[in-house]
Design a protein around this motif. Structure first.
Motif, PDB file in Angstrom:
ATOM      1  N   THR A   1      35.849  45.792  36.801  1.00 31.72           N
ATOM      2  CA  THR A   1      34.628  46.431  37.299  1.00 31.72           C
ATOM      3  C   THR A   1      34.879  47.064  38.665  1.00 31.72           C
ATOM      4  N   ALA A   2      35.589  46.347  39.532  1.00 32.15           N
ATOM      5  CA  ALA A   2      35.901  46.875  40.863  1.00 32.15           C
ATOM      6  C   ALA A   2      36.722  48.152  40.762  1.00 32.15           C
ATOM      7  N   VAL A   3      37.713  48.166  39.884  1.00 36.28           N
ATOM      8  CA  VAL A   3      38.555  49.348  39.704  1.00 36.28           C
ATOM      9  C   VAL A   3      37.727  50.516  39.155  1.00 36.28           C
ATOM     10  N   ARG A   4      36.855  50.220  38.202  1.00 35.44           N
ATOM     11  CA  ARG A   4      36.013  51.282  37.626  1.00 35.44           C
ATOM     12  C   ARG A   4      35.106  51.894  38.691  1.00 35.44           C
ATOM     13  N   LEU A   5      34.509  51.056  39.518  1.00 36.14           N
ATOM     14  CA  LEU A   5      33.627  51.562  40.574  1.00 36.14           C
ATOM     15  C   LEU A   5      34.413  52.403  41.579  1.00 36.14           C
TER      16      LEU A   5
ATOM     17  N   ALA B   1      44.581  46.544  43.800  1.00 35.32           N
ATOM     18  CA  ALA B   1      45.774  47.368  43.979  1.00 35.32           C
ATOM     19  C   ALA B   1      46.717  47.223  42.793  1.00 35.32           C
ATOM     20  N   ASP B   2      46.942  45.988  42.353  1.00 38.90           N
ATOM     21  CA  ASP B   2      47.873  45.786  41.249  1.00 38.90           C
ATOM     22  C   ASP B   2      47.296  46.299  39.937  1.00 38.90           C
TER      23      ASP B   2
ATOM     24  N   LEU C   1      44.568  51.770  50.519  1.00 37.61           N
ATOM     25  CA  LEU C   1      44.720  50.325  50.654  1.00 37.61           C
ATOM     26  C   LEU C   1      45.884  50.010  51.586  1.00 37.61           C
ATOM     27  N   PRO C   2      45.746  48.971  52.400  1.00 38.20           N
ATOM     28  CA  PRO C   2      46.834  48.622  53.322  1.00 38.20           C
ATOM     29  C   PRO C   2      48.043  48.067  52.573  1.00 38.20           C
ATOM     30  N   VAL C   3      49.209  48.300  53.132  1.00 35.37           N
ATOM     31  CA  VAL C   3      50.437  47.699  52.606  1.00 35.37           C
ATOM     32  C   VAL C   3      50.634  46.379  53.340  1.00 35.37           C
TER      33      VAL C   3
ATOM     34  N   ASN D   1      52.174  44.255  37.921  1.00 36.96           N
ATOM     35  CA  ASN D   1      52.367  45.702  37.803  1.00 36.96           C
ATOM     36  C   ASN D   1      53.254  46.225  38.920  1.00 36.96           C
ATOM     37  N   ALA D   2      53.001  45.784  40.156  1.00 33.76           N
ATOM     38  CA  ALA D   2      53.816  46.229  41.284  1.00 33.76           C
ATOM     39  C   ALA D   2      55.278  45.828  41.097  1.00 33.76           C
TER      40      ALA D   2
END
Length: 246
Positions: free
Chosen positions: A36-40, A80-81, A119-121, A129-130
Motif C-alpha cells: 500500500t505504501a509503495v502504491r501511494l 525501498a527494497d 530515499l536516504p542511503v 531485492n537490493a
C-alpha cells in the motif's frame, strides 16, 4: 553459547517466519502495509505515503501499523527494497554490455518510481531485492579478473552515477517546468545571461564555450537526457575497461 539472533528489522525485510502460525491468517500483514505504501508513493510521491495515509487506505489506525513495520524509519527501508523490485533478465556477458544493461535497468526503475531516488542511503544492500541487484552487478564482472574490492567499487560507482544522473535530470526538468521554459529556451537564457556577466579575461574557457554554439543545437529533452546518460556511462565503463586491462 546461544546463537546470535537476527535483528527484527532484518527479519521483517526478508519476511522470515519467527514461529508457528496458528489460526486464520491476519487481515493485515507486512506485505499489505508495504504494498500500500509503495502504491501511494507511485501515485503521489513520498508525501502521499505517510503513516496516516497508509492507515486510511487500509481502514486501520496508524498505531496498528507499527506491529508490522517496526518504525517509520524501517518502513522507508521496506519501501525501498519493495520499490526496487527484482532484477530483470539481461545478458551477463561480455562484461561491458552486461554492466551497461545492469545500469540501464536501474535507470528504468528510477524513471518508473522517482521517489526511490529521494530515499536516504543508509548502508550497503540488506533486503532481498537490493541484494539481488548487487549479486547481478557482481555477476557481470565475474570473468574480468578484478578482485572483490574492485568489483564492489565498480558497481558502487556505476550505481551511484545512475542515481545522480536521474536526480540531476529530474531537478533540472522540474526547475525549467516551474519557470515555464523548455530546455532549449532555458539554455539560450543561460548563454545570454552568463555572457553578460562572465569576464573573458577571468573565465576564458567558459567564454569560449558560450561562444561555441554548443547550446544552440539542443535535441529533444528525452533524447538529450539519454545522450547525456550514455556519455557519462561510457566514460565510467572506459575506466573499468582500463582496470580490467591492467
Amino acid at each position: 553459547m546461544a546463537e546470535p539472533t537476527l535483528p527484527d528489522n532484518l527479519v521483517r525485510l526478508w519476511r522470515l517466519r519467527t514461529g508457528p502460525r496458528l489460526g486464520r491468517p491476519a487481515e493485515l500483514d507486512i506485505d499489505r502495509v508495504v504494498d500500500t505504501a509503495v502504491r501511494l508513493a507511485d501515485e503521489g510521491g513520498l508525501a502521499a505515503a505517510t503513516l496516516p495515509k497508509i492507515a486510511a487506505a487500509l481502514s486501520v489506525t496508524p498505531m496498528s501499523l507499527y506491529r508490522h513495520i517496526g518504525s517509520k524509519e524501517e518502513l522507508v527501508g521496506l519501501m525501498a527494497d519493495a520499490g526496487l523490485g527484482p532484477v530483470p533478465e539481461f545478458a551477463t556477458a561480455p562484461w561491458r554490455p552486461a554492466l551497461r544493461g545492469w545500469a540501464v535497468a536501474q535507470s528504468a526503475v528510477y524513471r518508473r518510481r522517482p521517489w526511490l531516488a529521494q530515499l536516504p542511503v543508509t548502508g550497503p544492500p540488506r533486503g532481498p531485492n537490493a541484494v539481488s541487484w548487487m549479486d547481478a552487478g557482481l555477476r557481470t564482472l565475474r570473468e574480468t579478473g578484478l578482485g572483490w574490492a574492485a568489483k564492489i567499487g565498480v558497481i558502487t560507482v556505476v550505481g551511484g552515477y545512475v542515481r545522480h544522473a536521474f536526480v540531476l535530470d529530474r531537478q533540472l526538468s522540474e526547475s525549467w517546468d516551474a519557470a515555464q521554459l523548455d530546455e532549449a529556451q532555458a539554455l539560450r537564457n543561460y548563454v545570454r545571461e552568463l555572457t553578460e556577466v562572465a569576464d573573458p579575461a577571468r573565465f576564458p574557457d567558459v567564454t569560449a564555450l558560450l561562444g561555441s554554439g554548443l547550446f544552440e543545437a539542443i535535441p529533444e529533452p528525452s533524447e538529450s537526457a539519454d545522450q547525456d546518460f550514455a556519455f557519462g556511462l561510457d566514460l565510467i565503463l572506459d575506466g573499468v575497461a582500463a582496470a580490467v586491462e591492467r
